[in-house]
Write a protein that holds these residues in place. Structure first.
Motif, PDB file in Angstrom:
ATOM      1  N   PRO A   1       0.818  -1.221   0.000  1.00  0.00           N
ATOM      2  CA  PRO A   1       0.000   0.000   0.000  1.00  0.00           C
ATOM      3  C   PRO A   1       0.845   1.262   0.000  1.00  0.00           C
ATOM      4  O   PRO A   1       1.809   1.388   0.754  1.00  0.00           O
ATOM      5  N   ALA A   2       0.487   2.208  -0.890  1.00  0.00           N
ATOM      6  CA  ALA A   2       1.213   3.472  -1.025  1.00  0.00           C
ATOM      7  C   ALA A   2       0.188   4.568  -1.288  1.00  0.00           C
ATOM      8  O   ALA A   2      -1.022   4.333  -1.240  1.00  0.00           O
ATOM      9  N   SER A   3       0.665   5.776  -1.558  1.00  0.00           N
ATOM     10  CA  SER A   3      -0.233   6.898  -1.819  1.00  0.00           C
ATOM     11  C   SER A   3       0.181   7.589  -3.111  1.00  0.00           C
ATOM     12  O   SER A   3       1.361   7.651  -3.445  1.00  0.00           O
ATOM     13  N   THR A   4      -0.819   8.117  -3.823  1.00  0.00           N
ATOM     14  CA  THR A   4      -0.598   8.837  -5.076  1.00  0.00           C
ATOM     15  C   THR A   4      -1.068  10.275  -4.920  1.00  0.00           C
ATOM     16  O   THR A   4      -2.183  10.522  -4.447  1.00  0.00           O
ATOM     17  N   ASN A   5      -0.221  11.208  -5.298  1.00  0.00           N
ATOM     18  CA  ASN A   5      -0.560  12.631  -5.274  1.00  0.00           C
ATOM     19  C   ASN A   5      -0.985  13.080  -6.665  1.00  0.00           C
ATOM     20  O   ASN A   5      -0.406  12.653  -7.675  1.00  0.00           O
ATOM     21  N   MET A   6      -1.974  13.957  -6.742  1.00  0.00           N
ATOM     22  CA  MET A   6      -2.515  14.406  -8.022  1.00  0.00           C
ATOM     23  C   MET A   6      -2.752  15.907  -7.959  1.00  0.00           C
ATOM     24  O   MET A   6      -3.255  16.425  -6.971  1.00  0.00           O
ATOM     25  N   LYS A   7      -2.373  16.618  -9.051  1.00  0.00           N
ATOM     26  CA  LYS A   7      -2.544  18.066  -9.083  1.00  0.00           C
ATOM     27  C   LYS A   7      -2.796  18.530 -10.513  1.00  0.00           C
ATOM     28  O   LYS A   7      -2.223  17.996 -11.474  1.00  0.00           O
ATOM     29  N   LEU A   8      -3.679  19.533 -10.644  1.00  0.00           N
ATOM     30  CA  LEU A   8      -3.923  20.189 -11.930  1.00  0.00           C
ATOM     31  C   LEU A   8      -2.855  21.243 -12.169  1.00  0.00           C
ATOM     32  O   LEU A   8      -2.572  22.064 -11.284  1.00  0.00           O
ATOM     33  N   VAL A   9      -2.237  21.238 -13.368  1.00  0.00           N
ATOM     34  CA  VAL A   9      -1.170  22.173 -13.705  1.00  0.00           C
ATOM     35  C   VAL A   9      -1.461  22.784 -15.073  1.00  0.00           C
ATOM     36  O   VAL A   9      -1.842  22.063 -16.012  1.00  0.00           O
ATOM     37  N   GLN A  10      -1.272  24.095 -15.193  1.00  0.00           N
ATOM     38  CA  GLN A  10      -1.450  24.795 -16.459  1.00  0.00           C
ATOM     39  C   GLN A  10      -0.100  24.933 -17.150  1.00  0.00           C
ATOM     40  O   GLN A  10       0.834  25.514 -16.603  1.00  0.00           O
ATOM     41  N   ILE A  11       0.030  24.364 -18.376  1.00  0.00           N
ATOM     42  CA  ILE A  11       1.259  24.467 -19.154  1.00  0.00           C
ATOM     43  C   ILE A  11       1.171  25.703 -20.042  1.00  0.00           C
ATOM     44  O   ILE A  11       0.215  25.834 -20.822  1.00  0.00           O
ATOM     45  N   PRO A  12       2.156  26.622 -19.975  1.00  0.00           N
ATOM     46  CA  PRO A  12       2.097  27.828 -20.803  1.00  0.00           C
ATOM     47  C   PRO A  12       2.031  27.508 -22.296  1.00  0.00           C
ATOM     48  O   PRO A  12       2.677  26.566 -22.759  1.00  0.00           O
ATOM     49  N   HIS A  13       1.239  28.281 -23.027  1.00  0.00           N
ATOM     50  CA  HIS A  13       1.058  28.124 -24.478  1.00  0.00           C
ATOM     51  C   HIS A  13       0.445  26.773 -24.837  1.00  0.00           C
ATOM     52  O   HIS A  13       0.555  26.323 -25.966  1.00  0.00           O
ATOM     53  N   PHE A  14      -0.165  26.079 -23.853  1.00  0.00           N
ATOM     54  CA  PHE A  14      -0.790  24.787 -24.172  1.00  0.00           C
ATOM     55  C   PHE A  14      -2.108  24.678 -23.432  1.00  0.00           C
ATOM     56  O   PHE A  14      -3.023  25.450 -23.648  1.00  0.00           O
ATOM     57  N   LYS A  15      -2.246  23.751 -22.543  1.00  0.00           N
ATOM     58  CA  LYS A  15      -3.518  23.515 -21.860  1.00  0.00           C
ATOM     59  C   LYS A  15      -3.259  22.988 -20.461  1.00  0.00           C
ATOM     60  O   LYS A  15      -2.117  22.869 -20.016  1.00  0.00           O
ATOM     61  N   GLU A  16      -4.341  22.608 -19.801  1.00  0.00           N
ATOM     62  CA  GLU A  16      -4.270  22.104 -18.439  1.00  0.00           C
ATOM     63  C   GLU A  16      -4.083  20.588 -18.445  1.00  0.00           C
ATOM     64  O   GLU A  16      -4.717  19.880 -19.225  1.00  0.00           O
ATOM     65  N   VAL A  17      -3.202  20.102 -17.558  1.00  0.00           N
ATOM     66  CA  VAL A  17      -2.948  18.673 -17.462  1.00  0.00           C
ATOM     67  C   VAL A  17      -3.035  18.236 -16.003  1.00  0.00           C
ATOM     68  O   VAL A  17      -2.991  19.070 -15.085  1.00  0.00           O
ATOM     69  N   ILE A  18      -3.144  16.932 -15.803  1.00  0.00           N
ATOM     70  CA  ILE A  18      -3.174  16.348 -14.462  1.00  0.00           C
ATOM     71  C   ILE A  18      -1.885  15.562 -14.260  1.00  0.00           C
ATOM     72  O   ILE A  18      -1.596  14.632 -15.023  1.00  0.00           O
ATOM     73  N   ILE A  19      -1.088  15.932 -13.259  1.00  0.00           N
ATOM     74  CA  ILE A  19       0.154  15.231 -12.942  1.00  0.00           C
ATOM     75  C   ILE A  19      -0.094  14.336 -11.734  1.00  0.00           C
ATOM     76  O   ILE A  19      -0.573  14.787 -10.695  1.00  0.00           O
ATOM     77  N   MET A  20       0.252  13.043 -11.876  1.00  0.00           N
ATOM     78  CA  MET A  20       0.072  12.061 -10.811  1.00  0.00           C
ATOM     79  C   MET A  20       1.427  11.466 -10.461  1.00  0.00           C
ATOM     80  O   MET A  20       2.186  11.066 -11.343  1.00  0.00           O
ATOM     81  N   ALA A  21       1.752  11.411  -9.166  1.00  0.00           N
ATOM     82  CA  ALA A  21       3.040  10.890  -8.701  1.00  0.00           C
ATOM     83  C   ALA A  21       2.810   9.924  -7.551  1.00  0.00           C
ATOM     84  O   ALA A  21       2.026  10.192  -6.638  1.00  0.00           O
ATOM     85  N   THR A  22       3.504   8.784  -7.614  1.00  0.00           N
ATOM     86  CA  THR A  22       3.391   7.754  -6.580  1.00  0.00           C
ATOM     87  C   THR A  22       4.763   7.498  -5.978  1.00  0.00           C
ATOM     88  O   THR A  22       5.724   7.250  -6.707  1.00  0.00           O
ATOM     89  N   ASN A  23       4.878   7.563  -4.662  1.00  0.00           N
ATOM     90  CA  ASN A  23       6.114   7.266  -3.929  1.00  0.00           C
ATOM     91  C   ASN A  23       5.848   6.118  -2.968  1.00  0.00           C
ATOM     92  O   ASN A  23       4.878   6.153  -2.208  1.00  0.00           O
ATOM     93  N   CYS A  24       6.703   5.106  -3.008  1.00  0.00           N
ATOM     94  CA  CYS A  24       6.558   3.952  -2.121  1.00  0.00           C
ATOM     95  C   CYS A  24       7.595   4.038  -1.006  1.00  0.00           C
ATOM     96  O   CYS A  24       8.809   4.021  -1.277  1.00  0.00           O
ATOM     97  N   ASP A  25       7.159   4.124   0.246  1.00  0.00           N
ATOM     98  CA  ASP A  25       8.072   4.182   1.385  1.00  0.00           C
ATOM     99  C   ASP A  25       8.698   2.827   1.675  1.00  0.00           C
ATOM    100  O   ASP A  25       9.713   2.755   2.387  1.00  0.00           O
ATOM    101  N   SER A  26       8.114   1.761   1.129  1.00  0.00           N
ATOM    102  CA  SER A  26       8.610   0.421   1.430  1.00  0.00           C
ATOM    103  C   SER A  26       9.825   0.058   0.585  1.00  0.00           C
ATOM    104  O   SER A  26      10.874  -0.306   1.093  1.00  0.00           O
ATOM    105  N   CYS A  27       9.687   0.184  -0.762  1.00  0.00           N
ATOM    106  CA  CYS A  27      10.794  -0.212  -1.645  1.00  0.00           C
ATOM    107  C   CYS A  27      11.495   0.984  -2.281  1.00  0.00           C
ATOM    108  O   CYS A  27      12.499   0.820  -2.983  1.00  0.00           O
ATOM    109  N   GLY A  28      10.959   2.196  -2.073  1.00  0.00           N
ATOM    110  CA  GLY A  28      11.578   3.393  -2.622  1.00  0.00           C
ATOM    111  C   GLY A  28      11.248   3.664  -4.077  1.00  0.00           C
ATOM    112  O   GLY A  28      11.789   4.603  -4.674  1.00  0.00           O
ATOM    113  N   HIS A  29      10.339   2.877  -4.668  1.00  0.00           N
ATOM    114  CA  HIS A  29       9.992   3.071  -6.078  1.00  0.00           C
ATOM    115  C   HIS A  29       9.198   4.359  -6.271  1.00  0.00           C
ATOM    116  O   HIS A  29       8.327   4.687  -5.472  1.00  0.00           O
TER     117      HIS A  29
END
Length: 444
Positions: free
Chosen positions: A256-284
């Motif tokens: 079990p781990a946690s995923t962070n998600m955030k809306l980001v506006q890229i200049p001269h383009f559009k809005e995207v969703i960035i998702m990042a997962t960090n595992c405290d157990s294996c470091g992946h």
């Protein structure tokens, strides 16, 4: 969870381990179990491991010391994928029969030329070759032939003729088509020409139907209106300023781990969703980018002529529907191969090199063929030369959904080395995106 599994999780080792001859922990679990052939007690060996380019799997092998009956099978222990997958292969030569095939138990296998089909869940999952797949199907048909010859001689004679046709496929006297359709997305057919495109193999990712979701045991959205209702206070402006977090499992060790998600506006383009997962157990660590907007009306093809090593620092957004081409290397990376990414051009090339060279399981062991390892190594060196600015090449991002982006360092002026082309999607591209069956007008 057992005490053994708890110790593995707390120690950061994970339950599923990669196969290694030097790992003392890679010992199968032996369980006494009933033999379904003679009804005496035999033994089953279970091994939890991981296959590169595939998922976590459970290998089980049963053997009976009384009647000497044995059986082996593979079960997927990973999660069901977001989309189903359909592999269509034109088998033209004897070499095609040696392609590695991972067939999940939820996959349907068809050979249209013989009007032959192996329905889903009628066979256990297997890791084999195309030749082994056909031999297993023939053996399954031969199993009840003695009984058929006694009860229904005419039916048995027809099946004998069909088995003969099935076995002749191994000689590849004529071309035939093999289709593996797996709604779980956990099946795989090898591309022996990697990293080049395989002209004989077509890979299609598709959205599952509600019936397929039911067969896989996925809960249907019966209360879609209630589930999709916007919670009070969670308007779009609030989401732009917050980092949302939800629970998930680590894709590497399944802890079990946690995923962070955030809306980001890229200049001269559009809005995207960035998702990042960090595992405290294996470091992946892993990150993924998804489009925050709708599918564009037209596709986008971005072509960059690399003229200097400084081009490696250009920001790049590759959506999961975007394919990457390098014509000078005759290389094509299909959509969803490395997922959605927001990185630099150098970061994308490093991911491609790791995927083809470092994490490729088909250049060693039983899957290796003479000369393949040398070709893969040469490809890796060419990627290094591109990143060092020593090769004059073109990088093409072809996204039929129009949700990919490559930075224009001269913005707002035109970039002389960058070409952005808008084009009308083909029927096949709309089919891959699931747009042909999508009804948005006069919907009731």
């Amino acid at each position: 969870m057992s005490l053994i599994e708890e110790d593995d999780v707390r120690g950061g080792r994970g339950v599923f381990k990669e196969i290694s001859a030097e790992d003392d922990d890679m010992q199968p679990t032996v369980i006494e179990s009933l033999c379904m052939n003679c009804y005496e007690n035999g033994s089953t060996r279970l091994l939890l491991t991981k296959i590169p380019f595939f998922k976590e799997i459970i290998i089980s092998s049963f053997a009976c010391a009384h009647c000497h009956w044995s059986n082996t099978e593979i079960q997927s222990a990973g999660r069901i994928q977001d989309q189903g997958v359909r592999y269509t292969l034109r088998v033209r030569t004897k070499e095609d029969m040696n392609r590695e095939v991972v067939k999940a138990d939820s996959a349907t296998t068809r050979i249209p030329e013989l009007d032959f089909e192996i329905p889903a869940y009628t066979q256990k999952g297997s890791l084999s070759t195309i030749e082994g797949l056909i031999e297993r199907a023939a053996a399954g048909l031969e199993q009840d032939q003695p009984i058929r010859k006694t009860t229904s001689p005419e039916v048995a004679e027809k099946i004998d003729k069909f088995i003969e046709k099935l076995k002749k496929l191994n000689d590849v006297e004529q071309e035939f088509t093999l289709v593996i359709d797996d709604p779980s997305g956990n099946s795989f057919v090898e591309n022996p020409h990697a990293p080049q495109k395989d002209e004989a193999l077509c890979v299609l990712h598709y959205k599952r139907t509600s019936q397929q979701d039911t067969q896989l045991g996925i809960k249907a959205d019966e209360d879609a209106e209630e589930d999709n209702a916007e919670p009070p206070g969670n308007d779009i402006n609030t989401l732009r300023n917050e980092v949302l977090m939800f629970n998930t499992n680590c894709p590497e060790c399944n802890v079990p781990a946690s995923t962070n998600m955030k809306l980001v506006q890229i200049p001269h383009f559009k809005e995207v969703i960035i998702m990042a997962t960090n595992c405290d157990s294996c470091g992946h660590r892993t990150n993924e980018v998804k489009s925050g907007g709708a599918t564009e009306d037209v596709g986008t093809k971005i072509t960059l002529h690399l003229t200097d090593s400084s081009d490696m620092s250009r920001d790049l957004l590759k959506s999961e529907t975007c394919s990457v081409l390098i014509p000078e290397l005759e290389f094509e990376l299909g959509m969803a191969a490395v997922g959605g990414k927001f990185t630099t051009l150098e970061g994308l090339l490093k991911d491609i090199k790791d995927l083809i060279v470092s994490k490729n399981p088909f250049i060693c062991g039983d899957s290796a063929t003479p000369g393949r390892a040398e070709k893969i190594e040469l490809f890796g060196k060419k990627i290094d030369q591109i990143m060092a600015g020593k090769m004059d090449v073109h990088i093409i991002l072809d996204d039929p959904a129009g949700n990919s982006y490559l930075q224009n360092v001269y913005a707002p002026d035109p970039d002389p080395e960058l070409t952005v082309e808008k084009y009308e999607r083909t029927f096949e591209q709309n089919e891959d995106l699931g747009l042909n069956d999508m009804k948005t007008d006069n919907y009731q």
